[in-house]
Design a protein around this motif. Structure first.
Motif, short mmCIF file in Angstrom:
data_model
loop_
_atom_site.label_atom_id
_atom_site.label_comp_id
_atom_site.label_asym_id
_atom_site.label_seq_id
_atom_site.Cartn_x
_atom_site.Cartn_y
_atom_site.Cartn_z
N ALA A 1 6.68 4.00 -7.33
CA ALA A 1 7.14 3.73 -8.98
C ALA A 1 8.69 3.43 -8.67
N TYR A 2 9.29 3.76 -7.87
CA TYR A 2 10.84 3.02 -7.65
C TYR A 2 11.11 1.64 -6.93
N GLY A 3 10.02 1.57 -6.13
CA GLY A 3 9.98 0.58 -5.09
C GLY A 3 10.70 0.80 -3.88
N TYR A 4 10.82 1.93 -3.39
CA TYR A 4 11.33 2.49 -2.18
C TYR A 4 10.56 1.96 -1.04
N LYS A 5 11.21 2.07 -0.10
CA LYS A 5 10.41 1.65 1.35
C LYS A 5 9.62 2.81 2.02
N GLU A 6 10.23 3.83 1.92
CA GLU A 6 9.71 5.01 2.60
C GLU A 6 10.37 6.44 2.08
N VAL A 7 9.85 7.38 1.86
CA VAL A 7 10.14 8.62 1.20
C VAL A 7 9.43 9.66 2.08
N LYS A 8 10.21 10.66 2.78
CA LYS A 8 9.67 11.60 3.67
C LYS A 8 10.38 13.27 3.38
N LEU A 9 9.71 14.04 3.49
CA LEU A 9 10.18 15.21 3.22
C LEU A 9 10.37 16.25 4.42
N ASP A 10 11.40 16.92 4.44
CA ASP A 10 11.93 17.65 5.31
C ASP A 10 11.36 19.03 4.74
#
Length: 218
Positions: A88-97
């Motif tokens: 949705a926001y065009g981010y390269k990568e999103v990871k959750l700790d």
């Protein structure tokens, strides 16, 4: 650590955002243009100046920036689908700790600048909501502030401000909004100095310093 103030901020700020009026209802503020002059305009005007300056920065706009912030600050609809959030926001990568409930986001420098503009606009609108609040009838405007909202001035009616034994809640509330913005920056610690100034005489009434420790103890 930034997570110390999340419990205080997340509900207050997110509810404020949800209750903000339409764009046309946003109050007019004093803000600094790109030459440093104080002019009047809306939150969107203020952030347009920032966007224009960021656009001309010499750094590589495709450079990858990594930022971390609490999962609670992401829109609820995306919290269980971070891939959708990234798309949705065009981010390269999103990871959750999962242990810390913190998201690590990789994005371009341009996307990061746009994120800060968007959050800055939301913060300014939240500050604007205090104009219509019955709790703070003595707030008359926003004075000078710096780029990361670590120093802000608020303009008040001195007589009414000093007559209210709960007036300390105003600078406290403003500091919450400002430190919310800082959660998205690279600052190691969130802090905000709020100067309360009499609008009529331009004299300082008081200055209060807030940080993670004293905010969490309020």
């Amino acid at each position: 650590m930034k997570k110390i103030i999340i419990a205080t901020l997340s509900l207050v700020i997110l509810l404020t955002f949800a209750c903000c009026g339409k764009k046309d209802e946003v109050p007019v503020f004093a803000y600094r243009d790109e030459e440093g002059n104080i002019v009047t305009g809306t939150a969107d005007d203020m952030n347009k100046d920032k966007a224009d300056k960021n656009k001309d920065k010499p750094k590589n706009r495709d450079e990858i920036v990594e930022v971390n912030f609490p999962l609670a600050l992401i829109e609820e609809e995306y919290q269980n689908d971070l891939d959708k959030y990234a798309e949705a926001y065009g981010y390269k990568e999103v990871k959750l700790d999962k242990k810390t409930q913190t998201v690590k986001i990789k994005m371009t420098a341009m996307s990061y600048d746009l994120l800060l503009v968007r959050i800055g606009t939301q913060v300014m609108r939240s500050i604007g909501s205090t104009y219509e609040s019955e709790e703070f009838p003595y707030m008359l405007g926003l004075g000078e502030y710096n780029d990361d909202f670590s120093e802000v001035e608020i303009l008040v009616d001195k007589e009414k401000y000093q007559a209210d034994d709960q007036s300390s809640l105003l600078p406290y509330a403003i500091s919450e909004y400002c430190m919310f913005y800082q959660l998205y920056t690279t600052r190691e610690e969130c802090a905000c100095k709020v100067t309360v100034r009499d609008k009529e005489t331009n004299r300082v009434i008081e200055t209060k310093q807030y940080n993670q420790a004293n905010l969490s103890n309020q």
